[in-house]
Motif scaffolding. Structure first.
Motif, mmCIF file in Angstrom:
data_model
loop_
_atom_site.group_PDB
_atom_site.id
_atom_site.type_symbol
_atom_site.label_atom_id
_atom_site.label_comp_id
_atom_site.label_asym_id
_atom_site.label_seq_id
_atom_site.Cartn_x
_atom_site.Cartn_y
_atom_site.Cartn_z
ATOM 1 N N ALA A 290 0.828 -1.201 0.000
ATOM 2 C CA ALA A 290 0.000 0.000 0.000
ATOM 3 C C ALA A 290 0.866 1.256 0.000
ATOM 4 O O ALA A 290 0.587 2.233 -0.722
ATOM 5 C CB ALA A 290 -0.929 -0.001 1.217
ATOM 6 N N VAL A 291 1.942 1.249 0.787
ATOM 7 C CA VAL A 291 2.875 2.379 0.796
ATOM 8 C C VAL A 291 3.543 2.514 -0.576
ATOM 9 O O VAL A 291 3.711 3.632 -1.099
ATOM 10 C CB VAL A 291 3.933 2.203 1.899
ATOM 11 C CG1 VAL A 291 5.004 3.295 1.811
ATOM 12 C CG2 VAL A 291 3.270 2.222 3.273
ATOM 13 N N THR A 292 3.918 1.383 -1.164
ATOM 14 C CA THR A 292 4.515 1.399 -2.503
ATOM 15 C C THR A 292 3.573 2.052 -3.505
ATOM 16 O O THR A 292 3.992 2.876 -4.334
ATOM 17 C CB THR A 292 4.835 -0.036 -2.960
ATOM 18 O OG1 THR A 292 5.807 -0.604 -2.090
ATOM 19 C CG2 THR A 292 5.365 -0.059 -4.387
ATOM 20 N N PHE A 293 2.294 1.690 -3.445
ATOM 21 C CA PHE A 293 1.316 2.272 -4.367
ATOM 22 C C PHE A 293 1.257 3.785 -4.201
ATOM 23 O O PHE A 293 1.293 4.533 -5.188
ATOM 24 C CB PHE A 293 -0.067 1.655 -4.116
ATOM 25 C CG PHE A 293 -1.088 2.026 -5.151
ATOM 26 C CD1 PHE A 293 -1.316 1.205 -6.238
ATOM 27 C CD2 PHE A 293 -1.815 3.205 -5.038
ATOM 28 C CE1 PHE A 293 -2.248 1.554 -7.209
ATOM 29 C CE2 PHE A 293 -2.755 3.565 -5.987
ATOM 30 C CZ PHE A 293 -2.971 2.728 -7.087
ATOM 31 N N ALA A 294 1.182 4.249 -2.962
ATOM 32 C CA ALA A 294 1.094 5.685 -2.713
ATOM 33 C C ALA A 294 2.346 6.418 -3.184
ATOM 34 O O ALA A 294 2.273 7.466 -3.840
ATOM 35 C CB ALA A 294 0.861 5.934 -1.220
ATOM 36 N N VAL A 295 3.512 5.861 -2.868
ATOM 37 C CA VAL A 295 4.777 6.512 -3.212
ATOM 38 C C VAL A 295 4.971 6.594 -4.719
ATOM 39 O O VAL A 295 5.297 7.655 -5.274
ATOM 40 C CB VAL A 295 5.955 5.767 -2.550
ATOM 41 C CG1 VAL A 295 7.285 6.224 -3.148
ATOM 42 C CG2 VAL A 295 5.950 5.992 -1.046
ATOM 43 N N TYR A 296 4.748 5.478 -5.414
ATOM 44 C CA TYR A 296 5.014 5.471 -6.853
ATOM 45 C C TYR A 296 3.909 6.137 -7.660
ATOM 46 O O TYR A 296 4.160 6.618 -8.773
ATOM 47 C CB TYR A 296 5.295 4.051 -7.330
ATOM 48 C CG TYR A 296 6.737 3.673 -7.085
ATOM 49 C CD1 TYR A 296 7.729 4.040 -7.980
ATOM 50 C CD2 TYR A 296 7.104 3.018 -5.916
ATOM 51 C CE1 TYR A 296 9.057 3.734 -7.735
ATOM 52 C CE2 TYR A 296 8.433 2.709 -5.668
ATOM 53 C CZ TYR A 296 9.408 3.067 -6.581
ATOM 54 O OH TYR A 296 10.723 2.785 -6.345
ATOM 55 N N ALA A 297 2.692 6.211 -7.131
ATOM 56 C CA ALA A 297 1.664 7.009 -7.787
ATOM 57 C C ALA A 297 2.060 8.483 -7.756
ATOM 58 O O ALA A 297 1.975 9.194 -8.765
ATOM 59 C CB ALA A 297 0.313 6.797 -7.105
ATOM 60 N N GLY A 298 2.503 8.948 -6.590
ATOM 61 C CA GLY A 298 2.938 10.338 -6.484
ATOM 62 C C GLY A 298 4.145 10.639 -7.343
ATOM 63 O O GLY A 298 4.195 11.664 -8.041
ATOM 64 N N LEU A 299 5.142 9.748 -7.314
ATOM 65 C CA LEU A 299 6.350 9.975 -8.101
ATOM 66 C C LEU A 299 6.052 9.967 -9.600
ATOM 67 O O LEU A 299 6.568 10.820 -10.346
ATOM 68 C CB LEU A 299 7.395 8.908 -7.778
ATOM 69 C CG LEU A 299 8.712 9.011 -8.546
ATOM 70 C CD1 LEU A 299 9.442 10.300 -8.200
ATOM 71 C CD2 LEU A 299 9.598 7.798 -8.279
ATOM 72 N N SER A 300 5.229 9.037 -10.055
ATOM 73 C CA SER A 300 4.904 8.965 -11.479
ATOM 74 C C SER A 300 4.151 10.211 -11.929
ATOM 75 O O SER A 300 4.378 10.716 -13.035
ATOM 76 C CB SER A 300 4.074 7.712 -11.768
ATOM 77 O OG SER A 300 4.799 6.550 -11.457
ATOM 78 N N GLY A 301 3.254 10.705 -11.075
ATOM 79 C CA GLY A 301 2.561 11.945 -11.401
ATOM 80 C C GLY A 301 3.530 13.104 -11.537
ATOM 81 O O GLY A 301 3.423 13.928 -12.447
ATOM 82 N N LEU A 302 4.495 13.175 -10.620
ATOM 83 C CA LEU A 302 5.511 14.226 -10.689
ATOM 84 C C LEU A 302 6.296 14.153 -11.990
ATOM 85 O O LEU A 302 6.462 15.163 -12.691
ATOM 86 C CB LEU A 302 6.458 14.089 -9.503
ATOM 87 C CG LEU A 302 7.668 15.026 -9.517
ATOM 88 C CD1 LEU A 302 7.262 16.422 -9.096
ATOM 89 C CD2 LEU A 302 8.774 14.507 -8.603
#
Length: 509
Positions: A290-302
């Motif tokens: 779940a943390v991975t999903f949140a982190v990489y969703a944010g990074l990919s958006g950036l």
């Protein structure tokens, strides 16, 4: 470049060395390292360098924002859905054979991308590229694990990670230069000579290896259901929201959710699931994903929005936009090994709390990037803080996933974590423009895009804060990680997903 016939006959060649006995300092060892770095670096490049070319692709092919979204998500879609199956195919039919087929496939799809006369053809070629990436990405590290003798594996994997990180670092620079000096098409043509050398070196130096005990059925239907589910959700998010497009998008979304539900039900019943749901009985494993999903969703958006913001709003060239991201990769290359050692000494929980929070601060600092943004005062601070935050979080993230699974499931646990990260990036790039009110040709209109960019960055920051909250609430304090799991946190720069750890039992991914 060698043809598909060479790829299919790859295991019949006679390279030097025997699997499991190759020394790092030998000629064969250097050949194995070169082949795997070139091919995996090629796939990693496409995870970052294409973003830099997006404005030029849109202008040349007269594409709307949805076309640019599909250019990114098409590749990620097939890669995320098939990466676990790709590792299993290598275990069964030969890792070298599948690796070569994947490299040739990736190169052929890259050529089609470069020749694409329309955005629709480009999207189709990107989908095919993702298939090739799913075949070669898990195979590159699995080949190293299976080929080198035991005492040299850590050194070989460290070199592979470091050199791959260098490729990721220079990718946006080279890509930006190619876009400005020639055309966006050369971003894809660059893959052809890299693939040619990788295939030639693989056929000459890399010995074949496979898992003789792998005789179960492949979960092909599971992979298809996963791909259909992600495709349906992506289409629903990217589809125009006007009166004509809304019903089609709604139907696609419902079908996508249904396909994912059936996929999960199948994983509970099939004998050899591609994603064993038993892994998620571990609260730590579920939380980390779940943390991975949140982190990489944010990074990919950036990564998707910043390069567009720099070119559309701030007036940067493609090369300047690519150079702007360089500190991010340099920080991760320089400090990721140190971050892994710290996690091994103090336990991962602290870094899994601090890392997402620090990255969220970096996301907020990107709000300073606007018209005529100065690099040193407006862009660099944000990129540096995001780089530091990701460096803090990625190493313990990867190591904790491995620590949460038993030894025999280490490879599949890492593969699931990698797939979750890529699915997060896929859905973020699909959903964020919709949430930010961007559509059509908004990416060409500085005022409209600047407004949407700020909304998107606030959402990305919120995703990272959610990662911190999950770590605080659900992860138990631990003194330290097992040394062998912490060693997974090598020198790396995982922009699109965490590194895939080979299965220690038989080298699969």
């Amino acid at each position: 470049m060698s043809g598909m016939g060479d790829a299919v006959r790859a295991d019949r060649a006679a390279p030097r060395g025997v699997a499991g006995s190759v020394a790092f300092s030998s000629g064969t060892g250097r050949g194995v390292l070169l082949a795997t770095v070139l091919a995996s670096g090629m796939a990693m490049l496409d995870g970052t360098v294409v973003n830099v070319a997006l404005p030029h692709i849109g202008a040349d092919l007269h594409a709307e924002l949805s076309g640019l979204q599909w250019t990114i998500t098409g590749y990620t879609l097939t890669l995320a859905a098939l990466i676990l199956l790709g590792g299993s195919l290598g275990d069964r039919y030969g890792r070298r054979r599948i690796f070569v087929i994947g490299t040739v496939w990736f190169a052929a799809a890259s050529a089609l991308c470069g020749l694409a006369p329309s955005i629709e053809v480009l999207i189709g070629a990107r989908l095919l590229q993702g298939v090739g990436g799913a075949l070669l990405t898990p195979g590159s590290l699995a080949l190293i694990q299976a080929t080198f003798r035991k005492d040299d594996r850590a050194r070989a994997i460290g070199a592979w990670s470091g050199l791959g990180g260098v490729a990721t670092a220079i990718g946006p620079l080279v890509g930006g230069w190619l876009v400005d000096a020639a055309s966006w098409r050369f971003v894809f043509y660059l893959n052809l000579p890299l693939a040619a050398v990788a295939v030639a070196v693989t056929l000459r130096y890399v010995p074949e290896s496979r898992d003789p005990g792998d005789t179960g059925r492949f979960d092909v239907l599971g992979a298809v259901l996963c791909a259909l589910g992600l495709a349906g959700l992506t289409y629903a998010l990217v589809q125009p929201t006007d009166a004509a497009g809304r019903p089609v998008g709604l139907i696609a979304g419902v079908l996508g959710v249904a396909a994912l539900v059936v996929f999960l039900l199948r994983q509970r019943r099939v004998a050899n699931p591609m994603m064993p749901l038993d892994l998620f009985r571990s609260r730590t494993f579920s939380t980390i994903n779940a943390v991975t999903f949140a982190v990489y969703a944010g990074l990919s958006g950036l990564m998707f929005f910043v390069v567009l913001q720099l070119q559309t709003v701030s007036g940067y060239s493609a090369f300047a936009a690519g150079v702007s991201l360089l500190p991010f990769t340099l920080i991760m290359l320089a400090l990721s090994a140190t971050s892994g050692r710290v996690a091994q000494r103090i336990g991962p929980r602290t870094q899994l709390i601090v890392g997402p929070a620090l990255t969220a601060v970096g996301m907020l600092l990107t709000l300073r990037i606007g018209p005529h943004a100065h690099y040193l005062t407006d862009v660099l601070p944000a990129i540096v803080v995001v780089g530091l935050g990701m460096t803090v979080v990625v190493a313990p993230l990867t190591a904790t996933v491995l620590a949460a699974a038993d030894e025999r499931h280490a490879g599949i646990a890492s593969g699931v974590n990698n797939a979750v990260a890529r699915a997060a990036g896929l859905l973020a790039v699909a959903a964020l423009p919709l949430a930010a009110g961007l559509s059509g040709a908004a990416y060409r209109e500085p005022a409209a895009f600047d407004h949407g960019f700020r909304i998107a960055m606030l959402i990305c920051a919120a995703l990272l804060v959610a990662g911190t909250v999950l770590s605080v609430a659900l992860l138990r304090p631990t003194r330290r990680l097992p040394a062998e799991r912490a060693s997974a946190s090598r020198v790396t720069c995982p922009v699109t997903g965490p590194p895939v750890e080979p299965d220690r039992s038989h080298g699969g991914a």
